[in-house]
Scaffold this active site. Structure first.
Site, PDB file in Angstrom:
ATOM      1  CG  ASP A 117       0.135  -4.955   1.802  1.00  0.00           C
ATOM      2  OD1 ASP A 117      -0.698  -4.163   2.290  1.00  0.00           O
ATOM      3  OD2 ASP A 117       1.366  -4.810   1.951  1.00  0.00           O
ATOM      4  CD  GLN A 173      -3.039  -0.883   2.235  1.00  0.00           C
ATOM      5  OE1 GLN A 173      -3.036  -1.585   3.225  1.00  0.00           O
ATOM      6  NE2 GLN A 173      -3.947   0.065   2.042  1.00  0.00           N
ATOM      7  CG  HIS A 174       0.456   3.481   2.321  1.00  0.00           C
ATOM      8  ND1 HIS A 174      -0.875   3.799   2.472  1.00  0.00           N
ATOM      9  CD2 HIS A 174       0.766   2.680   3.366  1.00  0.00           C
ATOM     10  CE1 HIS A 174      -1.347   3.225   3.564  1.00  0.00           C
ATOM     11  NE2 HIS A 174      -0.376   2.535   4.116  1.00  0.00           N
TER      12      HIS A 174
END
Length: 518
Positions: A282, A92-93
């Protein structure tokens, strides 16, 4: 004390599903460290084959490396020639910036890149000024999460402040799983197709970690994107379309994809197409792979440590301890994330000059509480609590506890105490804890498994080691084939062990007394 749970479920009834008997699906886990691919039966969930490949180290990565690793992992898994559907779970991110031609502007800044910590503080201040109240609570109310350096929105502010020439070129912003799905679809540049920024897609779980999407409303917060990049920036920037949990993101001809990946695998029949699922972040993909439901809490011990719960309602924690993310089914996934998890064990093993098996053995020979030796493991800064500039500290050192066994024990306990603090924060936000699951590389440690119930004060279930992010992505791919409002109910994996022990309050009491002395 350890017990083994019997397998549950059983053979799935093919008549329940819309997928044809024998149809295969693939799930991809494009994580920080590597790419994993699993190929499973769409109806039964049975694992047929798998493959993996490494990603380059670092907190700043050219996305092209993910594509190369995907090709290697697909080849190791025997190809995708016989796969009917595919979905991608991803870290992520991570900030992927694209220009008007669909070219990557700069290497992606990953979730664990802390250079945007100052930008996070600035964004909190700016929204507080705009709303006339607490910036932290204003962010929590807007998106469910208070910005920290991990979130995409803070990385965008950092680029705007430090690389204005790159910020001016941004035509689209996406996340690692978005970019990979786009590449797989052909819209991102597979031979024979032009790049199409309008074809970018994501899902609500990954979008909820950007800092400019509200899982509660299902809408982007363009005002917060503008707060990061400058007023009006959102009018020129394409964001991925947010797909529903079982919604398809299109399809790709299998032979074209195989050629693009350069995978040495059996050739697909001409015209055969692979349907693409929405994909997921995830943590949400792992929850789907584990079959988590309300009342389940997962503790994942990997590069980072994550404590997450399934919730029917969104959270808005102004303290910043709990991130109010969404899951991959339409519900919510409040979570607390620590930057330092299995790396704490890595560092302790390196310091003692032992392997992980010996570190575990040593830790189990020391008493609970390590005779007062306490490690606060903020080795690379920390995210929960938000202390990006902190360092690790060792407290209570005396001649009596200056032994390898005590240090090993303190490392395990310190890592687990940080995660237990995260669990407390989830409970404070209303999370129910009826079952505690522990997964990830760190869960392979016997010491971690045996000490965890002493720290959490609860029985701990450890499913068999597996690729739960990739499995969740595969299950989502099967969902696309099946249709309907719920993911197919694959049987749970057999071999789950349950670890029980009497709580040892001294462990957390000692940790709480020193964790803020940094």
């Amino acid at each position: 004390m350890t017990a083994t749970l019997p397998s549950v479920g059983g053979a799935a009834d093919p008549s329940v599903f819309g997928a044809p008997v024998g149809a295969l699906v693939a799930g991809v886990d494009s994580s920080t460290q590597s790419c994993k691919v699993v190929v499973r039966d769409a109806v039964t969930g049975a694992l047929l084959r798998s493959g993996s490949a490494s990603h380059p180290a670092g907190t700043e990565v050219d996305p092209a490396a993910w594509w190369v690793a995907l090709g290697s992992a697909v080849a190791a898994a025997g190809g995708l020639h016989d796969v009917a559907a595919l979905a991608v779970g991803g870290q992520q991110h991570g900030m992927v910036l694209l220009d008007a031609d669909g070219e990557v502007i700069r290497p992606a800044l990953l979730w664990n890149d802390n250079r945007s910590a100052g930008a996070a503080s600035d964004l909190i201040h700016d929204l507080g000024v705009r709303t006339g109240g607490s910036g932290e609570q204003a962010w929590a109310d807007a998106i469910g999460t208070v910005p920290v350096a991990s979130l995409t929105v803070t990385k965008l502010r950092w680029v705007a402040d430090h690389e204005p020439e790159n910020a001016a070129r941004i035509a689209a912003v996406c996340l690692p799983h978005d970019w990979l799905t786009w590449q797989i679809s052909g819209a991102g540049g597979v031979p024979g197709a032009a790049r199409d920024l309008g074809a970018l897609t994501t899902d609500r779980s990954d979008a909820s970690g950007t800092g400019y999407f509200s899982g509660a409303t299902g809408e982007y917060r363009l005002d917060l994107l503008d707060l990061a990049l400058g007023e009006g920036a959102s009018t020129r920037i394409t964001l991925p379309r947010v797909l529903g949990p079982g919604e398809s993101g299109g399809s790709v001809e299998a032979s074209v994809l195989a050629e693009a990946l350069g995978a040495a695998a059996p050739a697909a029949s001409a015209g055969e197409r692979i349907v693409l699922g929405a994909g997921a972040g995830d943590n949400a993909a792992a929850a789907l792979g584990l079959g988590m439901a309300t009342g389940d809490v997962a503790v994942s011990i990997g590069t980072s440590g994550v404590v997450s719960a399934i919730s029917a309602l969104p959270s808005a924690d102004g303290s910043g301890l709990v991130a109010g993310f969404s899951d991959a089914t339409g519900a919510f996934l409040p979570l607390a994330c620590t930057l330092n998890a299995s790396r704490v064990l890595d560092g302790a093993a390196q310091m003692l000059g032992v392997d992980h098996a010996e570190l575990s053995r040593l830790a189990l020979t020391a008493p609970a509480g390590a005779d007062g030796l306490v490690l606060v493991p903020f080795l690379e800064g920390e995210r929960t609590p938000n202390r990006p500039d902190a360092t690790g500290t060792l407290h209570g050192v005396r001649l009596a506890n200056m032994t390898p066994a005590h240090l090993a024990r303190a490392a395990v306990e310190g890592m687990l105490c940080g995660l237990a603090d995260g669990l407390d924060a989830l409970v404070a936000q209303g999370a129910k804890v009826e079952r505690l699951l522990m997964i990830g590389g760190g869960a392979k440690s016997e010491a971690v498994r045996e000490i965890a119930p002493q720290v959490f004060g609860l029985p701990v279930e450890v499913p068999p080691a597996g690729e739960y992010v990739a499995d969740g992505a595969a299950r989502q791919a099967a969902w696309v084939l099946v249709g309907g409002g719920q993911a197919p109910a694959w049987p749970a994996a057999s071999g789950t062990t349950v670890h029980t022990a009497a709580p040892e309050p001294v462990i957390r009491e000692q940790y709480a007394a020193v964790r803020d002395l940094v």
